[in-house]
Design a protein around this motif. Structure first.
Motif, PDB file in Angstrom:
ATOM      1  N   GLY A 227      47.967   3.103 -41.093  1.00 31.91           N
ATOM      2  CA  GLY A 227      46.594   3.538 -40.900  1.00 31.91           C
ATOM      3  C   GLY A 227      46.508   4.807 -40.073  1.00 31.91           C
ATOM      4  N   ARG A 228      47.334   4.904 -39.029  1.00 30.62           N
ATOM      5  CA  ARG A 228      47.315   6.099 -38.176  1.00 30.62           C
ATOM      6  C   ARG A 228      47.820   7.323 -38.939  1.00 30.62           C
ATOM      7  NH1 ARG A 228      49.237   2.230 -34.478  1.00 30.62           N
ATOM      8  NH2 ARG A 228      51.397   2.964 -34.673  1.00 30.62           N
ATOM      9  N   ARG A 229      48.879   7.155 -39.714  1.00 27.81           N
ATOM     10  CA  ARG A 229      49.429   8.298 -40.451  1.00 27.81           C
ATOM     11  C   ARG A 229      48.506   8.730 -41.582  1.00 27.81           C
ATOM     12  NH1 ARG A 229      55.257   5.317 -40.375  1.00 27.81           N
ATOM     13  NH2 ARG A 229      55.858   5.945 -38.252  1.00 27.81           N
TER      14      ARG A 229
ATOM     15  N   LEU B  45      54.109   8.899 -47.108  1.00 30.85           N
ATOM     16  CA  LEU B  45      53.458   7.788 -46.431  1.00 30.85           C
ATOM     17  C   LEU B  45      53.904   6.491 -47.080  1.00 30.85           C
ATOM     18  CD1 LEU B  45      49.714   8.842 -45.891  1.00 30.85           C
ATOM     19  CD2 LEU B  45      51.324   8.147 -44.120  1.00 30.85           C
ATOM     20  N   ARG B  46      54.173   5.489 -46.273  1.00 32.69           N
ATOM     21  CA  ARG B  46      54.565   4.176 -46.786  1.00 32.69           C
ATOM     22  C   ARG B  46      53.366   3.228 -46.718  1.00 32.69           C
ATOM     23  NH1 ARG B  46      59.349   1.562 -47.563  1.00 32.69           N
ATOM     24  NH2 ARG B  46      60.467   3.299 -46.564  1.00 32.69           N
TER      25      ARG B  46
ATOM     26  N   VAL C 164      56.405   4.133 -51.260  1.00 35.96           N
ATOM     27  CA  VAL C 164      56.395   5.355 -50.452  1.00 35.96           C
ATOM     28  C   VAL C 164      55.811   6.460 -51.307  1.00 35.96           C
ATOM     29  CG1 VAL C 164      57.746   7.016 -49.143  1.00 35.96           C
ATOM     30  CG2 VAL C 164      58.405   4.601 -49.143  1.00 35.96           C
ATOM     31  N   CYS C 165      54.713   7.028 -50.854  1.00 38.46           N
ATOM     32  CA  CYS C 165      54.016   8.074 -51.604  1.00 38.46           C
ATOM     33  C   CYS C 165      54.456   9.443 -51.102  1.00 38.46           C
ATOM     34  CB  CYS C 165      52.502   7.931 -51.428  1.00 38.46           C
ATOM     35  SG  CYS C 165      51.844   6.379 -52.024  1.00 38.46           S
ATOM     36  N   HIS C 166      54.980  10.242 -51.993  1.00 41.49           N
ATOM     37  CA  HIS C 166      55.362  11.617 -51.681  1.00 41.49           C
ATOM     38  C   HIS C 166      54.282  12.544 -52.242  1.00 41.49           C
ATOM     39  CE1 HIS C 166      59.416  10.359 -50.427  1.00 41.49           C
ATOM     40  NE2 HIS C 166      59.226   9.421 -51.333  1.00 41.49           N
ATOM     41  N   PHE C 167      53.862  13.516 -51.441  1.00 39.19           N
ATOM     42  CA  PHE C 167      52.788  14.412 -51.848  1.00 39.19           C
ATOM     43  C   PHE C 167      52.966  15.749 -51.147  1.00 39.19           C
ATOM     44  CE2 PHE C 167      51.578  11.722 -48.312  1.00 39.19           C
ATOM     45  CZ  PHE C 167      51.057  12.593 -47.376  1.00 39.19           C
TER      46      PHE C 167
ATOM     47  N   PHE D  76      44.252   5.694 -51.991  1.00 37.06           N
ATOM     48  CA  PHE D  76      44.681   4.768 -50.947  1.00 37.06           C
ATOM     49  C   PHE D  76      43.661   4.574 -49.826  1.00 37.06           C
ATOM     50  CE2 PHE D  76      48.676   5.598 -53.053  1.00 37.06           C
ATOM     51  CZ  PHE D  76      49.232   4.337 -53.090  1.00 37.06           C
ATOM     52  N   LEU D  77      42.633   5.405 -49.755  1.00 34.04           N
ATOM     53  CA  LEU D  77      41.546   5.146 -48.803  1.00 34.04           C
ATOM     54  C   LEU D  77      40.349   4.541 -49.541  1.00 34.04           C
ATOM     55  CD1 LEU D  77      40.413   5.339 -45.928  1.00 34.04           C
ATOM     56  CD2 LEU D  77      39.414   7.537 -46.590  1.00 34.04           C
ATOM     57  N   ASP D  78      39.829   5.270 -50.545  1.00 39.88           N
ATOM     58  CA  ASP D  78      38.707   4.729 -51.317  1.00 39.88           C
ATOM     59  C   ASP D  78      39.146   3.591 -52.228  1.00 39.88           C
ATOM     60  OD1 ASP D  78      37.064   6.647 -50.155  1.00 39.88           O
ATOM     61  OD2 ASP D  78      37.299   8.056 -51.812  1.00 39.88           O
TER      62      ASP D  78
END
Length: 312
Positions: free
Chosen positions: A42-44, A69-70, A79-82, A96-98
């Motif tokens: 959540g913080r990342r 981000l994991r 693990v999402c790479h972007f 991943f937020l909405d």
């Protein structure tokens, strides 16, 4: 500040009003990220969203540097790479937020979710989200933008998945189509009028991040099914930037009878939503949920399951 302006904003909307809105949105995103995912994730995610809003406010296009981000849910990790640019961060925010594709699909498929086709996969975050929900499902990802495919394939490889990745646009006819790409990669379209209307708005990133048009391979939906080796699918997600109208109003849409649940992005600024809804209703689909700016989920009544043999 011009990227803070939205298509629907009144011409007289001032800079301070736009900035206040963006600050409120950023603050809300931080709260939601930490509440929805909790802990380090959540913080990342919150930090990534702050970065997204900062890039919008300063009209910077970020960089090609990759971040990750994991996410973990129900014992499954992805693990999402972007890339560090507002387009990829926007997609991260949507998915991943909405959580625009969050839905109890298995309640409407008639069988466990085992086959997923993701049309318009961008950098692979939506396939990763589906993999988080259904780790046992086979996934076919379709994406025409070469730069996105590099990251999509990295997401496939680094997560140890065996997705079937197809480099193509989804269209109503096979062969080749013209792709109108943008440096804002989530908005590249094969529909010329969509690309032109987006570029006509000076506040939109497409107006300054345009790229030359290119020819790309085009696949019809039945061709995607055939290449995947599937007679039916449990979930078909379609986000093809305005081309959905031509695909869903094509001469032959019998493939819809082989889809369990359809997660569809209807870009109603550019397409006739009512025509799309009528085409889906003719195949027994009704809207069951709506999330985000234009994402909707369409399901059948329980006795109208997709044709094809029952799978274990």
């Amino acid at each position: 500040m011009r990227q803070l302006r939205r298509d629907e904003d009144a011409p007289g909307t001032g800079v301070l009003a736009l900035l206040r809105r963006e600050l409120r949105t950023a603050g809300g995103d931080v709260v939601r990220a930490r509440s929805r995912w909790g802990g380090p994730t959540g913080r990342r995610l919150a930090r990534s969203l702050i970065r997204y809003h900062w890039l919008l406010a300063t009209a910077h296009n970020g960089s090609q540097e990759r971040r990750s981000l994991r996410f973990r849910r129900n014992g499954t990790d992805v693990v999402c790479h972007f890339r560090d640019n507002p387009s990829d961060l926007y997609v991260l925010r949507e998915i991943f937020l909405d959580e625009i594709y969050r839905f109890p699909y298995e309640d409407h498929c008639g069988t466990p979710v085992r086959r997923i086709i993701d049309m318009g996969s961008n950098i692979g975050l939506s396939p990763l989200y589906f993999a988080l929900l259904y780790p046992e499902a086979a996934i076919t990802a379709v994406e025409p933008v070469a730069e996105n495919l590099d990251v999509l394939r990295a997401n496939r490889l680094l997560n140890g998945t065996d997705w079937n990745v197809m480099q193509a646009a989804v269209a109503d006819k096979p062969g080749t189509v013209t792709l109108y790409p943008s440096g804002w990669w989530s908005s590249s379209s094969t529909v010329r009028t969509v690309a032109e209307r987006r570029k006509a708005h000076p506040h939109r990133p497409e107006s300054r991040l345009g790229r030359p048009a290119v020819q790309v391979a085009a696949l019809t939906v039945p061709e995607v099914f055939a290449r995947a080796g599937w007679d039916s699918v449990d979930i078909l997600k379609m986000d093809i930037e305005g081309a959905e109208e031509a695909v869903l109003l094509a001469d032959d849409t019998s493939w819809l009878d082989r889809v369990g649940v359809l997660a569809l992005d209807i870009h109603e600024k550019y397409v006739d939503r009512q025509l799309v809804l009528s085409a889906l209703a003719a195949h027994g689909f009704r809207q069951a949920a709506e999330s985000g700016h234009h994402s909707a989920v369409f399901v059948r009544t329980r006795h109208e399951q997709p044709n094809g043999p029952t799978r274990p």
